[in-house]
Design a protein around this motif. Sequence first.
Motif, PDB file in Angstrom:
ATOM      1  N   MET A 219       0.840  -1.162   0.000  1.00  0.00           N
ATOM      2  CA  MET A 219       0.000   0.000   0.000  1.00  0.00           C
ATOM      3  C   MET A 219       0.895   1.238   0.000  1.00  0.00           C
ATOM      4  N   CYS A 220       0.510   2.244  -0.754  1.00  0.00           N
ATOM      5  CA  CYS A 220       1.303   3.452  -0.875  1.00  0.00           C
ATOM      6  C   CYS A 220       0.509   4.652  -0.355  1.00  0.00           C
ATOM      7  N   PHE A 221       1.146   5.461   0.469  1.00  0.00           N
ATOM      8  CA  PHE A 221       0.509   6.656   0.992  1.00  0.00           C
ATOM      9  C   PHE A 221       1.266   7.889   0.511  1.00  0.00           C
ATOM     10  N   ARG A 222       0.527   8.874   0.072  1.00  0.00           N
ATOM     11  CA  ARG A 222       1.168  10.134  -0.303  1.00  0.00           C
ATOM     12  C   ARG A 222       1.394  10.953   0.955  1.00  0.00           C
ATOM     13  N   LYS A 223       2.543  11.601   1.027  1.00  0.00           N
ATOM     14  CA  LYS A 223       2.814  12.458   2.181  1.00  0.00           C
ATOM     15  C   LYS A 223       2.043  13.758   2.016  1.00  0.00           C
ATOM     16  N   ARG A 224       1.485  14.206   3.119  1.00  0.00           N
ATOM     17  CA  ARG A 224       0.757  15.471   3.143  1.00  0.00           C
ATOM     18  C   ARG A 224       1.236  16.299   4.308  1.00  0.00           C
ATOM     19  N   LYS A 225       0.897  17.555   4.226  1.00  0.00           N
ATOM     20  CA  LYS A 225       1.168  18.437   5.335  1.00  0.00           C
ATOM     21  C   LYS A 225       0.489  17.896   6.582  1.00  0.00           C
ATOM     22  N   ARG A 226       1.146  17.978   7.702  1.00  0.00           N
ATOM     23  CA  ARG A 226       0.575  17.459   8.948  1.00  0.00           C
ATOM     24  C   ARG A 226      -0.780  18.104   9.218  1.00  0.00           C
ATOM     25  N   GLY A 227      -1.786  17.286   9.462  1.00  0.00           N
ATOM     26  CA  GLY A 227      -3.111  17.782   9.781  1.00  0.00           C
ATOM     27  C   GLY A 227      -3.985  18.084   8.577  1.00  0.00           C
ATOM     28  N   ALA A 228      -3.415  18.098   7.398  1.00  0.00           N
ATOM     29  CA  ALA A 228      -4.188  18.436   6.205  1.00  0.00           C
ATOM     30  C   ALA A 228      -4.860  17.188   5.635  1.00  0.00           C
ATOM     31  N   VAL A 229      -6.063  17.357   5.151  1.00  0.00           N
ATOM     32  CA  VAL A 229      -6.781  16.276   4.484  1.00  0.00           C
ATOM     33  C   VAL A 229      -7.263  16.801   3.143  1.00  0.00           C
ATOM     34  N   GLU A 230      -7.576  15.886   2.261  1.00  0.00           N
ATOM     35  CA  GLU A 230      -8.172  16.298   0.995  1.00  0.00           C
ATOM     36  C   GLU A 230      -9.552  16.883   1.323  1.00  0.00           C
ATOM     37  N   ARG A 231      -9.795  18.104   0.907  1.00  0.00           N
ATOM     38  CA  ARG A 231     -11.010  18.834   1.270  1.00  0.00           C
ATOM     39  C   ARG A 231     -12.248  17.983   1.036  1.00  0.00           C
ATOM     40  N   GLY A 232     -13.030  17.797   2.106  1.00  0.00           N
ATOM     41  CA  GLY A 232     -14.282  17.070   2.015  1.00  0.00           C
ATOM     42  C   GLY A 232     -14.170  15.563   2.097  1.00  0.00           C
ATOM     43  N   SER A 233     -12.968  15.044   2.323  1.00  0.00           N
ATOM     44  CA  SER A 233     -12.803  13.585   2.325  1.00  0.00           C
ATOM     45  C   SER A 233     -12.915  12.970   3.725  1.00  0.00           C
ATOM     46  N   ALA A 234     -12.903  13.788   4.764  1.00  0.00           N
ATOM     47  CA  ALA A 234     -12.944  13.260   6.132  1.00  0.00           C
ATOM     48  C   ALA A 234     -13.940  14.064   6.963  1.00  0.00           C
ATOM     49  N   TRP A 235     -14.435  13.424   8.015  1.00  0.00           N
ATOM     50  CA  TRP A 235     -15.417  14.049   8.903  1.00  0.00           C
ATOM     51  C   TRP A 235     -14.838  14.169  10.300  1.00  0.00           C
ATOM     52  N   ALA A 236     -15.255  15.226  11.000  1.00  0.00           N
ATOM     53  CA  ALA A 236     -14.894  15.413  12.401  1.00  0.00           C
ATOM     54  C   ALA A 236     -16.175  15.649  13.192  1.00  0.00           C
ATOM     55  N   LEU A 237     -16.279  15.036  14.362  1.00  0.00           N
ATOM     56  CA  LEU A 237     -17.407  15.221  15.265  1.00  0.00           C
ATOM     57  C   LEU A 237     -16.966  16.201  16.343  1.00  0.00           C
ATOM     58  N   VAL A 238     -17.716  17.298  16.487  1.00  0.00           N
ATOM     59  CA  VAL A 238     -17.394  18.301  17.502  1.00  0.00           C
ATOM     60  C   VAL A 238     -18.630  18.504  18.377  1.00  0.00           C
ATOM     61  N   THR A 239     -18.490  18.239  19.676  1.00  0.00           N
ATOM     62  CA  THR A 239     -19.598  18.452  20.598  1.00  0.00           C
ATOM     63  C   THR A 239     -19.447  19.822  21.253  1.00  0.00           C
ATOM     64  N   GLY A 240     -20.565  20.394  21.667  1.00  0.00           N
ATOM     65  CA  GLY A 240     -20.535  21.727  22.256  1.00  0.00           C
ATOM     66  C   GLY A 240     -20.088  22.763  21.255  1.00  0.00           C
ATOM     67  N   SER A 241     -20.524  22.609  20.010  1.00  0.00           N
ATOM     68  CA  SER A 241     -19.963  23.392  18.909  1.00  0.00           C
ATOM     69  C   SER A 241     -20.727  24.669  18.561  1.00  0.00           C
ATOM     70  N   ALA A 242     -21.714  25.051  19.355  1.00  0.00           N
ATOM     71  CA  ALA A 242     -22.443  26.284  19.062  1.00  0.00           C
ATOM     72  C   ALA A 242     -21.670  27.519  19.507  1.00  0.00           C
ATOM     73  N   VAL A 243     -20.932  27.405  20.596  1.00  0.00           N
ATOM     74  CA  VAL A 243     -20.198  28.555  21.141  1.00  0.00           C
ATOM     75  C   VAL A 243     -18.869  28.102  21.741  1.00  0.00           C
ATOM     76  N   GLY A 244     -18.035  29.067  22.034  1.00  0.00           N
ATOM     77  CA  GLY A 244     -16.814  28.821  22.791  1.00  0.00           C
ATOM     78  C   GLY A 244     -15.774  27.952  22.108  1.00  0.00           C
ATOM     79  N   ILE A 245     -15.134  27.124  22.926  1.00  0.00           N
ATOM     80  CA  ILE A 245     -14.029  26.291  22.438  1.00  0.00           C
ATOM     81  C   ILE A 245     -14.499  25.311  21.371  1.00  0.00           C
ATOM     82  N   GLY A 246     -15.670  24.703  21.568  1.00  0.00           N
ATOM     83  CA  GLY A 246     -16.202  23.780  20.567  1.00  0.00           C
ATOM     84  C   GLY A 246     -16.399  24.441  19.222  1.00  0.00           C
TER      85      GLY A 246
END
Length: 72
Positions: free
Chosen positions: A1-28
């Motif tokens: 299997m071959c992986f392309r190196k990417r900038k740390r933390g970067a993903v192909e736009r729209g290819s991954a999801w993140a779940l954030v709780t308490g996301s209406a205000v503040g730190i979330g």
Amino acid sequence: MCFRKRKRGAVERGSAWALVTGSAVGIGRQYAEQLAELGYNILMVDIRPEVENEARTIADTHNVACVTKVMD
């Protein structure tokens, strides 16, 4: 299997999801914003109904998908 190196933390736009709780205000909210800047789609969960407005703002600003769930 071959992986392309990417900038740390970067993903192909729209290819991954993140779940954030308490996301209406503040730190979330800031986590959601920063993850969207990196190209993550965001699932925003909060007890406050304002999360829907924040999701629209983030989605429009960063061209990512934002899905909301209002729950405790």
